[in-house]
Design a protein around this motif. Structure first.
Motif, PDB file in Angstrom:
ATOM      1  N   THR A  53     -23.405  49.565  19.991  1.00 57.97           N
ATOM      2  CA  THR A  53     -23.197  49.367  21.462  1.00 57.97           C
ATOM      3  C   THR A  53     -23.150  47.837  21.552  1.00 57.97           C
ATOM      4  OG1 THR A  53     -24.102  49.210  23.626  1.00 57.97           O
ATOM      5  CG2 THR A  53     -25.618  48.768  22.057  1.00 57.97           C
ATOM      6  N   ASP A  54     -22.191  47.314  22.357  1.00 53.72           N
ATOM      7  CA  ASP A  54     -22.168  45.811  22.753  1.00 53.72           C
ATOM      8  C   ASP A  54     -22.858  45.867  24.128  1.00 53.72           C
ATOM      9  OD1 ASP A  54     -20.549  45.480  20.467  1.00 53.72           O
ATOM     10  OD2 ASP A  54     -18.592  45.539  21.618  1.00 53.72           O
ATOM     11  N   LEU A  55     -23.334  44.372  24.621  1.00 51.81           N
ATOM     12  CA  LEU A  55     -24.055  44.122  25.667  1.00 51.81           C
ATOM     13  C   LEU A  55     -23.083  43.817  26.669  1.00 51.81           C
ATOM     14  CD1 LEU A  55     -27.040  42.303  23.855  1.00 51.81           C
ATOM     15  CD2 LEU A  55     -26.639  44.884  24.719  1.00 51.81           C
ATOM     16  N   SER A  56     -23.583  42.658  27.518  1.00 51.78           N
ATOM     17  CA  SER A  56     -22.518  42.415  28.696  1.00 51.78           C
ATOM     18  C   SER A  56     -21.104  41.894  28.367  1.00 51.78           C
ATOM     19  CB  SER A  56     -23.159  41.239  29.312  1.00 51.78           C
ATOM     20  OG  SER A  56     -23.314  40.208  28.570  1.00 51.78           O
ATOM     21  N   HIS A  57     -20.279  42.556  29.372  1.00 45.56           N
ATOM     22  CA  HIS A  57     -19.031  42.264  29.673  1.00 45.56           C
ATOM     23  C   HIS A  57     -18.827  41.687  30.838  1.00 45.56           C
ATOM     24  CE1 HIS A  57     -19.072  45.010  26.299  1.00 45.56           C
ATOM     25  NE2 HIS A  57     -17.599  45.209  26.078  1.00 45.56           N
ATOM     26  N   TYR A  58     -18.100  40.623  31.148  1.00 51.17           N
ATOM     27  CA  TYR A  58     -17.592  39.499  30.607  1.00 51.17           C
ATOM     28  C   TYR A  58     -18.277  38.329  31.449  1.00 51.17           C
ATOM     29  CZ  TYR A  58     -14.271  42.794  28.362  1.00 51.17           C
ATOM     30  OH  TYR A  58     -13.712  43.532  27.668  1.00 51.17           O
ATOM     31  N   PRO A  59     -19.409  38.277  31.548  1.00 51.95           N
ATOM     32  CA  PRO A  59     -19.898  36.851  32.072  1.00 51.95           C
ATOM     33  C   PRO A  59     -19.790  35.485  31.518  1.00 51.95           C
ATOM     34  CG  PRO A  59     -21.727  38.009  31.241  1.00 51.95           C
ATOM     35  CD  PRO A  59     -20.593  38.842  30.803  1.00 51.95           C
ATOM     36  N   ASN A  60     -20.137  34.791  32.120  1.00 49.68           N
ATOM     37  CA  ASN A  60     -20.295  33.291  31.152  1.00 49.68           C
ATOM     38  C   ASN A  60     -21.407  33.344  30.131  1.00 49.68           C
ATOM     39  OD1 ASN A  60     -22.837  32.400  32.686  1.00 49.68           O
ATOM     40  ND2 ASN A  60     -21.421  31.732  34.141  1.00 49.68           N
ATOM     41  N   ILE A 118     -32.800  53.906  32.285  1.00 45.19           N
ATOM     42  CA  ILE A 118     -31.944  54.500  33.214  1.00 45.19           C
ATOM     43  C   ILE A 118     -32.110  53.774  34.761  1.00 45.19           C
ATOM     44  CG2 ILE A 118     -31.826  56.564  34.492  1.00 45.19           C
ATOM     45  CD1 ILE A 118     -32.580  58.221  32.240  1.00 45.19           C
ATOM     46  N   GLU A 119     -33.281  53.466  34.871  1.00 47.43           N
ATOM     47  CA  GLU A 119     -33.423  52.447  36.169  1.00 47.43           C
ATOM     48  C   GLU A 119     -32.631  51.161  36.305  1.00 47.43           C
ATOM     49  OE1 GLU A 119     -36.949  50.045  38.655  1.00 47.43           O
ATOM     50  OE2 GLU A 119     -37.569  51.578  37.211  1.00 47.43           O
ATOM     51  N   MET A 120     -32.515  50.559  35.150  1.00 43.31           N
ATOM     52  CA  MET A 120     -31.377  49.520  34.993  1.00 43.31           C
ATOM     53  C   MET A 120     -29.776  49.865  34.905  1.00 43.31           C
ATOM     54  SD  MET A 120     -30.539  47.033  31.799  1.00 43.31           S
ATOM     55  CE  MET A 120     -29.059  48.284  31.403  1.00 43.31           C
ATOM     56  N   LEU A 121     -29.658  51.056  34.434  1.00 42.60           N
ATOM     57  CA  LEU A 121     -28.391  51.509  34.523  1.00 42.60           C
ATOM     58  C   LEU A 121     -27.891  51.871  36.123  1.00 42.60           C
ATOM     59  CD1 LEU A 121     -28.394  53.672  31.119  1.00 42.60           C
ATOM     60  CD2 LEU A 121     -27.214  51.527  31.603  1.00 42.60           C
ATOM     61  N   ASN A 122     -28.811  52.491  36.598  1.00 42.58           N
ATOM     62  CA  ASN A 122     -28.679  52.894  38.057  1.00 42.58           C
ATOM     63  C   ASN A 122     -28.589  51.745  39.033  1.00 42.58           C
ATOM     64  OD1 ASN A 122     -28.466  55.717  37.482  1.00 42.58           O
ATOM     65  ND2 ASN A 122     -30.760  55.808  37.824  1.00 42.58           N
ATOM     66  N   TRP A 125     -24.323  52.588  26.417  1.00 41.62           N
ATOM     67  CA  TRP A 125     -25.686  53.094  26.947  1.00 41.62           C
ATOM     68  C   TRP A 125     -25.942  54.461  26.552  1.00 41.62           C
ATOM     69  CZ3 TRP A 125     -25.919  57.464  29.830  1.00 41.62           C
ATOM     70  CH2 TRP A 125     -24.727  57.825  30.490  1.00 41.62           C
ATOM     71  N   SER A 126     -24.939  55.441  26.297  1.00 41.23           N
ATOM     72  CA  SER A 126     -25.257  56.750  26.181  1.00 41.23           C
ATOM     73  C   SER A 126     -25.687  56.868  24.700  1.00 41.23           C
ATOM     74  CB  SER A 126     -24.048  57.566  26.197  1.00 41.23           C
ATOM     75  OG  SER A 126     -22.797  57.367  25.620  1.00 41.23           O
ATOM     76  N   SER A 127     -25.207  56.155  23.769  1.00 43.14           N
ATOM     77  CA  SER A 127     -25.749  56.080  22.379  1.00 43.14           C
ATOM     78  C   SER A 127     -27.104  55.582  22.236  1.00 43.14           C
ATOM     79  CB  SER A 127     -24.850  55.154  21.436  1.00 43.14           C
ATOM     80  OG  SER A 127     -23.549  55.683  21.507  1.00 43.14           O
ATOM     81  N   VAL A 128     -27.334  54.400  23.167  1.00 44.55           N
ATOM     82  CA  VAL A 128     -28.835  53.750  22.838  1.00 44.55           C
ATOM     83  C   VAL A 128     -29.606  54.735  23.786  1.00 44.55           C
ATOM     84  CG1 VAL A 128     -30.216  51.960  23.833  1.00 44.55           C
ATOM     85  CG2 VAL A 128     -27.781  51.261  23.031  1.00 44.55           C
ATOM     86  N   LEU A 129     -29.429  55.463  24.654  1.00 45.44           N
ATOM     87  CA  LEU A 129     -30.299  56.282  25.361  1.00 45.44           C
ATOM     88  C   LEU A 129     -30.544  57.513  24.452  1.00 45.44           C
ATOM     89  CD1 LEU A 129     -31.828  56.773  28.018  1.00 45.44           C
ATOM     90  CD2 LEU A 129     -29.932  57.973  28.990  1.00 45.44           C
TER      91      LEU A 129
END
Length: 463
Positions: free
Chosen positions: A184-191, A215-219, A234-238
């Motif tokens: 997985t990669d993480l956040s896309h695309y903030p500063n 899941i709470e974070m994803l929701n 997320w599905s791989s990490v979960l």
């Protein structure tokens, strides 16, 4: 079955398509990594971007694998970037190729997963253009001397419950014989500032090993400006977290973080990358690696030889062995004849220190045997028995001769037989317990009937 080799699709873009250039690229990714190897790797979480952006982060995880490790299979698990479908797809039509050569797929196991699982299929479109798994292969080819076969799985689900189901299917294979790699990669695309803060929050949640909190974070639909997703795979990490949920012996450890801004120089729009190590600290007969066994034997031999004034090369590097084992026996043989055997239980020192102390004690302090002198060292061999935690039993039917050792306690009197005693004597269960009670605990032949009984297993290896 017609074999359809899976050709690389991002060679030349995400990584070099020239084998020599690719080797150089990988070498550069690994050159920054710390000289640390884990012999208890259960799973890795790695990014899947172009090597110029996330290669050093991925290499920081792969560098933890023992180069000589031998796994039956390496499960590669990633989330689809191109399509949504029920469950997951496992490639079973041929092998994966990279500029460094062919990586065999365990087609038999892939077929077995498909046959036994309603939500695991082969979907050709899930693999044909997907880069998530492909970019992992050169790292494995570069790092591992014994790369055998892979099981490539692309998850297409968008439902949390399907991840739980996939984990249940994979659980029988999640053991010391196999390595699991989740991408997985993480956040896309903030500063850069926002990414660093959000990515830390996300990875901290992952390392807590609580799927419900993830899941709470994803929701949580609230996303800061510029954030397309916090966790693209997320599905791989979960799925990983469902595999380890509720098992405290799985330890998550953050390895390395960076974002694309460090490579591109553009700090206004970045993607975050984190590598994570998942180690299995459980103490079982399979949980001590061959490297750790060899290290302990070298330490014991070094202690014995130097105690006689013999100059011998010291074991090259220290090995931090975290097994949960704090009980052991060391037996010393000379030309095949037992000349000393002593053990200790529930000690607080490190396992290498315990083994060294017991080796010296078995040579010099076991008064049941003739003292060993320096002239006999050429014929000396060492047997180490590491004991798993003891379990109190309430019926002797729980004892499996040859598998279990028995610890007996009645008041202040106690005695132990290691599992190998049953193999060497061919006693039946009552004889085993009778000799233990009479000869070791000195409470009479039938004394075991009144005593507390504990069983354990032993990890036995010798020089």
């Amino acid at each position: 079955m017609l074999s359809i080799e899976r050709e690389p699709v991002v060679a030349g873009t995400f990584y070099s398509s020239d084998p020599d250039e690719l080797i150089h690229q990988l070498k550069e990714c690994f050159v920054e990594q710390q000289l640390r190897v884990s012999h208890r790797v259960s799973a890795l979480v790695v990014p899947h971007a172009g090597y110029v952006y996330s290669g050093t982060v991925a290499a920081s995880a792969y560098a933890l694998i023992d180069q000589d490790a031998k796994y039956d299979n390496i499960f590669l698990i990633g989330s689809s970037h191109h399509l949504t479908f029920n469950g997951a797809s496992v490639y079973n039509k041929g092998h994966y190729k990279t500029p460094l050569g062919v990586v065999p797929v365990n087609i038999q196991l892939a077929n077995q997963l498909i046959e036994q699982s309603k939500n695991i299929v082969f979907n050709p479109y899930a693999h044909s253009e997907e880069h998530t798994l492909e970019v992992q292969l050169p790292f494995l080819q570069y790092r591992m001397r014994n790369l055998t076969q892979i099981v490539p799985i692309v998850i297409g689900v968008k439902k949390y419950s399907d991840c739980q189901y996939i984990a249940s299917v994979l659980k029988p294979y999640f053991n010391h014989k196999n390595l699991f790699v989740f991408s997985t990669d993480l956040s896309h695309y903030p500063n850069d500032e926002v990414a660093t803060r959000l990515d830390k929050q996300t990875v901290d949640l992952i390392c807590k090993n609580n799927p419900d909190e993830l899941i709470e974070m994803l929701n949580d639909q609230h996303c800061e400006d510029g954030v397309l997703t916090k966790l693209c795979g997320w599905s791989s990490v979960l799925t990983l977290m469902y595999l380890t949920e509720g098992k405290d012996h799985y330890k998550y450890e953050k390895v390395r973080y960076m974002n694309s801004g460090e490579a591109s120089g553009n700090k206004k729009r970045v993607v975050g990358y984190q590598s994570v190590l998942v180690e299995d600290k459980e103490c079982t007969v399979e949980s001590v690696s061959q490297y750790e066994k060899d290290y302990l034997l070298r330490e014991a031999n070094y202690a014995i030889q130097t105690s006689f004034g013999i100059e011998i090369e010291k074991p090259d590097i220290e090995c931090d062995i975290e097994t949960g084992i704090n009980s052991a026996f060391v037996s010393i043989y000379v030309n095949g004849e037992l000349r000393g055997c002593l053990g200790r239980y529930n000690v607080s020192c490190s396992l290498p220190e315990l083994v060294k102390d017991l080796a010296l004690a078995a040579v010099f302090e076991d008064k049941r045997f003739k003292e060993i002198d320096a002239s006999e060292l050429d014929g000396l061999s060492i047997e180490i028995s590491l004991l798993t935690p003891m379990k109190k039993i309430h019926s002797i039917e729980e004892i499996v001769l040859g598998k279990h050792g028995v610890y007996l306690k009645l008041g202040h009197k106690k005695g132990t037989f290691l599992p190998q005693v049953a193999d060497k004597t061919a006693w039946n269960l009552e004889q085993f317990l009778g000799h233990l009670a009479r000869d070791k605990a000195h409470i009479g032949w039938n004394g075991w009937q009144k005593a507390e009984l504990y069983i354990f297993e032993a990890i036995i290896f010798s020089s």
